[in-house]
Design a protein around this motif. Structure first.
Motif, PDB file in Angstrom:
ATOM      1  N   PRO A 289      26.311  42.454 -62.661  1.00 17.48           N
ATOM      2  CA  PRO A 289      26.052  41.041 -62.937  1.00 17.48           C
ATOM      3  C   PRO A 289      27.166  40.299 -63.677  1.00 17.48           C
ATOM      4  O   PRO A 289      27.043  39.103 -63.916  1.00 17.48           O
ATOM      5  CB  PRO A 289      24.794  41.090 -63.808  1.00 17.48           C
ATOM      6  CG  PRO A 289      24.922  42.375 -64.563  1.00 17.48           C
ATOM      7  CD  PRO A 289      25.527  43.341 -63.577  1.00 17.48           C
ATOM      8  N   ASN A 437      13.361  33.230 -66.431  1.00 19.55           N
ATOM      9  CA  ASN A 437      13.085  32.959 -65.017  1.00 19.55           C
ATOM     10  C   ASN A 437      13.438  31.548 -64.570  1.00 19.55           C
ATOM     11  O   ASN A 437      12.794  30.990 -63.670  1.00 19.55           O
ATOM     12  CB  ASN A 437      11.637  33.286 -64.685  1.00 19.55           C
ATOM     13  CG  ASN A 437      11.329  34.761 -64.896  1.00 19.55           C
ATOM     14  OD1 ASN A 437      12.195  35.608 -64.669  1.00 19.55           O
ATOM     15  ND2 ASN A 437      10.128  35.062 -65.357  1.00 19.55           N
ATOM     16  N   ALA A 477      26.442  46.956 -61.778  1.00 20.54           N
ATOM     17  CA  ALA A 477      25.275  47.510 -61.091  1.00 20.54           C
ATOM     18  C   ALA A 477      25.242  47.005 -59.656  1.00 20.54           C
ATOM     19  O   ALA A 477      24.198  46.948 -59.027  1.00 20.54           O
ATOM     20  CB  ALA A 477      23.997  47.121 -61.817  1.00 20.54           C
ATOM     21  N   ALA A 482      20.771  49.089 -60.230  1.00 16.46           N
ATOM     22  CA  ALA A 482      20.088  49.028 -61.526  1.00 16.46           C
ATOM     23  C   ALA A 482      19.989  47.575 -61.998  1.00 16.46           C
ATOM     24  O   ALA A 482      20.802  46.727 -61.628  1.00 16.46           O
ATOM     25  CB  ALA A 482      20.840  49.866 -62.549  1.00 16.46           C
ATOM     26  N   THR A 483      18.997  47.310 -62.815  1.00 14.23           N
ATOM     27  CA  THR A 483      18.833  45.988 -63.402  1.00 14.23           C
ATOM     28  C   THR A 483      19.308  46.034 -64.844  1.00 14.23           C
ATOM     29  O   THR A 483      18.713  46.707 -65.681  1.00 14.23           O
ATOM     30  CB  THR A 483      17.361  45.537 -63.346  1.00 14.23           C
ATOM     31  OG1 THR A 483      16.944  45.481 -61.986  1.00 14.23           O
ATOM     32  CG2 THR A 483      17.191  44.164 -63.982  1.00 14.23           C
ATOM     33  N   ARG A 484      20.397  45.334 -65.131  1.00 11.99           N
ATOM     34  CA  ARG A 484      20.914  45.286 -66.494  1.00 11.99           C
ATOM     35  C   ARG A 484      20.113  44.281 -67.320  1.00 11.99           C
ATOM     36  O   ARG A 484      19.630  43.274 -66.798  1.00 11.99           O
ATOM     37  CB  ARG A 484      22.396  44.914 -66.487  1.00 11.99           C
ATOM     38  CG  ARG A 484      23.263  45.821 -65.633  1.00 11.99           C
ATOM     39  CD  ARG A 484      23.155  47.278 -66.047  1.00 11.99           C
ATOM     40  NE  ARG A 484      24.056  48.119 -65.253  1.00 11.99           N
ATOM     41  CZ  ARG A 484      23.981  49.432 -65.181  1.00 11.99           C
ATOM     42  NH1 ARG A 484      23.043  50.081 -65.855  1.00 11.99           N
ATOM     43  NH2 ARG A 484      24.839  50.116 -64.452  1.00 11.99           N
ATOM     44  N   GLN A 485      20.023  44.557 -68.621  1.00  8.12           N
ATOM     45  CA  GLN A 485      19.136  43.801 -69.492  1.00  8.12           C
ATOM     46  C   GLN A 485      19.894  42.934 -70.492  1.00  8.12           C
ATOM     47  O   GLN A 485      20.946  43.315 -70.996  1.00  8.12           O
ATOM     48  CB  GLN A 485      18.221  44.758 -70.262  1.00  8.12           C
ATOM     49  CG  GLN A 485      17.392  45.684 -69.392  1.00  8.12           C
ATOM     50  CD  GLN A 485      16.346  44.951 -68.583  1.00  8.12           C
ATOM     51  OE1 GLN A 485      15.710  44.010 -69.083  1.00  8.12           O
ATOM     52  NE2 GLN A 485      16.158  45.364 -67.336  1.00  8.12           N
ATOM     53  N   GLY A 505      15.918  40.796 -67.146  1.00 12.56           N
ATOM     54  CA  GLY A 505      16.669  41.519 -66.133  1.00 12.56           C
ATOM     55  C   GLY A 505      17.568  40.598 -65.332  1.00 12.56           C
ATOM     56  O   GLY A 505      17.112  39.627 -64.729  1.00 12.56           O
ATOM     57  N   MET A 506      18.855  40.906 -65.321  1.00 12.82           N
ATOM     58  CA  MET A 506      19.832  40.072 -64.623  1.00 12.82           C
ATOM     59  C   MET A 506      19.888  40.398 -63.137  1.00 12.82           C
ATOM     60  O   MET A 506      19.603  41.508 -62.716  1.00 12.82           O
ATOM     61  CB  MET A 506      21.219  40.259 -65.249  1.00 12.82           C
ATOM     62  CG  MET A 506      21.334  39.712 -66.648  1.00 12.82           C
ATOM     63  SD  MET A 506      22.963  40.012 -67.386  1.00 12.82           S
ATOM     64  CE  MET A 506      22.711  41.661 -68.024  1.00 12.82           C
ATOM     65  N   THR A 507      20.288  39.430 -62.343  1.00 11.76           N
ATOM     66  CA  THR A 507      20.465  39.646 -60.916  1.00 11.76           C
ATOM     67  C   THR A 507      21.853  40.202 -60.626  1.00 11.76           C
ATOM     68  O   THR A 507      22.819  39.872 -61.325  1.00 11.76           O
ATOM     69  CB  THR A 507      20.255  38.345 -60.124  1.00 11.76           C
ATOM     70  OG1 THR A 507      20.451  38.608 -58.731  1.00 11.76           O
ATOM     71  CG2 THR A 507      21.231  37.259 -60.551  1.00 11.76           C
ATOM     72  N   ASN A 508      21.945  41.049 -59.607  1.00 13.20           N
ATOM     73  CA  ASN A 508      23.226  41.618 -59.188  1.00 13.20           C
ATOM     74  C   ASN A 508      23.756  40.994 -57.906  1.00 13.20           C
ATOM     75  O   ASN A 508      24.744  41.469 -57.345  1.00 13.20           O
ATOM     76  CB  ASN A 508      23.080  43.131 -58.963  1.00 13.20           C
ATOM     77  CG  ASN A 508      22.652  43.859 -60.209  1.00 13.20           C
ATOM     78  OD1 ASN A 508      23.065  43.512 -61.313  1.00 13.20           O
ATOM     79  ND2 ASN A 508      21.811  44.875 -60.056  1.00 13.20           N
ATOM     80  N   THR A 509      23.123  39.938 -57.423  1.00 12.74           N
ATOM     81  CA  THR A 509      23.539  39.337 -56.163  1.00 12.74           C
ATOM     82  C   THR A 509      24.899  38.665 -56.294  1.00 12.74           C
ATOM     83  O   THR A 509      25.304  38.244 -57.374  1.00 12.74           O
ATOM     84  CB  THR A 509      22.511  38.305 -55.697  1.00 12.74           C
ATOM     85  OG1 THR A 509      22.366  37.299 -56.706  1.00 12.74           O
ATOM     86  CG2 THR A 509      21.162  38.968 -55.438  1.00 12.74           C
TER      87      THR A 509
END
Length: 542
Positions: A289, A437, A477, A482-485, A505-509
């Motif tokens: 992310p 969110n 990630a 994985a979802t990094r916090q 939880g951050m997005t990895n897109t």
């Protein structure tokens, strides 16, 4: 800039007087080796060059303003921002973040190019924005006479060319002829006028059978080279005896492993030589992310004129010998900014162009409310700062005593999926909240303005300063899933911090392209007139 394709890993301000954050001993060793990544921050689509003893680096900024940061280094490893080539994004009114339907997310400055021309002591930046190519220049820099050091950055728009030089690479030949390599799949070379204001001629020089882009043009030992990326995992080299070809092609790297896990492959970069003729390739890794981060490796030149990357155990090395041994230093990326100068440090960029009537530097950064909205993505004058990886926290000290009823201010983890900790002013009461969110749709319209996930204490009557902290783990990630916090914290004394709300939880897109940033904001929901003052910002690794 690269676009993801199926089967691959993804695909203003006159800022001259700069206040640098107080550095800590985070600089990489100058004596022996360096460790990749060379700068664990989101600096993609890079263009690197050398003037005298100084290396310069330019990268993409999309809708953040000012745009196209210029970083400098003395050793090719430790970098610090010193300017922005585009002081204000004067491409269209939507870059002013006028409304929820008139804004420029994921538009603006993509892959562009920065080069210095010795003959007129001028730095030139060139980039395509939405169908047109813009040329900015900073003349009378003093770099030629000062071994690469710039006396004065003085950027202004030089020309607008009614043609898109997509993913372009600017090149000044030995006889001062101006070229720009550009294109997607069909790579072309244009000759520009000597004043870099118009095109003389252009022609196709290489047509790929697959997507290639991200052109960077060079001349080494009499050969012309165009480095291009096959997104998002290869770097190709085109070589010719003439700037207009014909060009031969070889692969420099293809899906090369390392140097860090759960990230993409190194690609889309450029080369630069040291004074003693050592050469390095610098590319970036998709490392969401956190964004796209630069890595470096030496290259060697064969007798046939083709470059080869120096590998370690058949992969990209985690460490290599330092490119340059020097006692010259740049400020470390961590530390505290007290906003004590007459201009913002070049570490900072606004979310779109700011309303300059609603902010000023006075015992900190004074942010008056500039927008009436309940949508952070539409609020003007949100000030952002890149996150240093792999784990760090950013702490804003904010005077909230002049907030008005309906105002919302705070510290955000900013991207297309976001969260923040802040102050909601309701009547005479100021309460702490953690909101998560917030999100954008795939067309970058607002999907959600967020949900209050936790409510903290109400600040005491007459309270002034509050410390708001965003603690982010941007360990890559991208390929690991994985979802990094990120967690959010507050303090009323600057020493004792308490977490508010759940981990986010951050997005990895990759589609938003930009990595997560720290940000500070202040907007109204009822009426303009309130303000906050950001007294300091501290970024530390943990």
């Amino acid at each position: 800039m690269h676009i993801s394709i199926s089967g691959l890993l993804g695909a203003w301000l006159a800022l001259t007087a700069v206040a640098k954050p107080v550095g800590e001993p985070e600089l990489q060793s100058r004596a022996t080796d360096f460790t990749n990544p060379i700068l664990w921050q989101d600096h993609p689509d890079l263009d690197v060059s050398r003037v005298g003893d100084v290396f310069y680096y330019s990268s993409s900024t999309f809708a953040f303003s000012p745009g196209a940061p210029v970083l400098k280094s003395y050793d090719l490893v430790n970098w610090t921002p010193v300017s922005h080539s585009v002081p204000r994004l004067d491409f269209a009114s939507k870059y002013n973040l006028n409304s929820a339907t008139d804004r420029a997310y994921v538009k603006g400055i993509w892959a562009s190019s920065l080069q210095y021309r010795k003959s007129d002591d001028t730095f030139y930046w060139i980039g395509c924005i939405e169908g047109k190519t813009y040329v900015y220049s900073s003349p009378n820099s003093g770099a030629g006479a000062n071994n690469g050091e710039v006396n004065n950055w003085n950027w202004s728009l030089r020309a607008t060319i009614n043609k898109c030089y997509y993913d372009c690479g600017l090149f000044f030949d030995d006889d001062n002829t101006v070229y720009v390599a550009y294109g997607n799949t069909d790579i072309q070379v244009a000759q520009l006028s000597n004043d870099v204001k118009s095109e003389v001629r252009s022609q196709s020089v290489y047509k790929g059978s697959v997507t290639i882009e991200g052109s960077r043009m060079y001349k080494v030992n009499g050969n012309y080279y165009i480095f291009v990326t096959r997104p998002a995992n290869e770097e190709w080299v085109l070589k010719s005896k003439s700037p207009f070809g014909p060009y031969e092609q070889k692969v420099l790297v293809a899906s090369i492993s390392g140097p860090i896990s759960n990230a993409g492959y190194a690609h889309q970069g450029g080369i630069v030589g040291t004074k003693d003729n050592k050469w390095y390739y610098i590319g970036f890794l998709d490392a969401y992310p956190g964004g796209r981060i630069p890595v470096s490796a030496p290259i060697t030149w064969g007798s046939d004129g083709w470059p080869s990357l120096v590998k370690v155990n058949n992969g990209w090395g985690l460490t290599y010998p330092m490119p340059v041994s020097t006692s010259k230093t740049v400020p470390a990326p961590v530390g505290t900014d007290n906003f004590s100068s007459s201009a913002l440090s070049h570490e900072w960029e606004w979310n779109h162009n700011p309303d300059t009537t609603k902010w000023k530097l006075t015992n900190g950064v004074q942010l008056q409310t500039a927008t009436i909205t309940n949508d952070l993505f539409t609020a003007r004058n949100t000030l952002t700062h890149r996150i240093i990886g792999p784990k760090s926290h950013g702490t804003f000290r904010i005077d909230v005593s002049k907030m008005q009823d309906g105002d919302r201010a705070g510290a955000a983890l900013f991207r297309d999926v976001a969260a923040y900790i802040g102050i909601y002013k309701e009547g005479s009461s100021s309460r702490l909240v953690m909101v998560n969110n917030l999100s954008l749709n795939s067309d970058w319209s607002t999907k959600s303005t967020g949900t209050i996930a936790a409510t903290g204490p109400t600040l005491a009557s007459g309270a002034t300063d509050v410390w708001l902290r965003v603690q982010a783990d941007i360990t890559p990630a991208f390929s690991g899933g994985a979802t990094r916090q990120t967690t959010f914290w507050y303090s009323t004394d600057g020493n004792n911090f308490q977490q508010l709300g759940p981990a986010f939880g951050m997005t990895n897109t990759w589609q938003f392209f930009t990595g997560y940033r720290f940000a500070v904001f202040n907007h109204a929901t009822k009426a303009l007139g309130g303000q906050i003052t950001v007294k300091s910002f501290t970024m530390q690794k943990y």
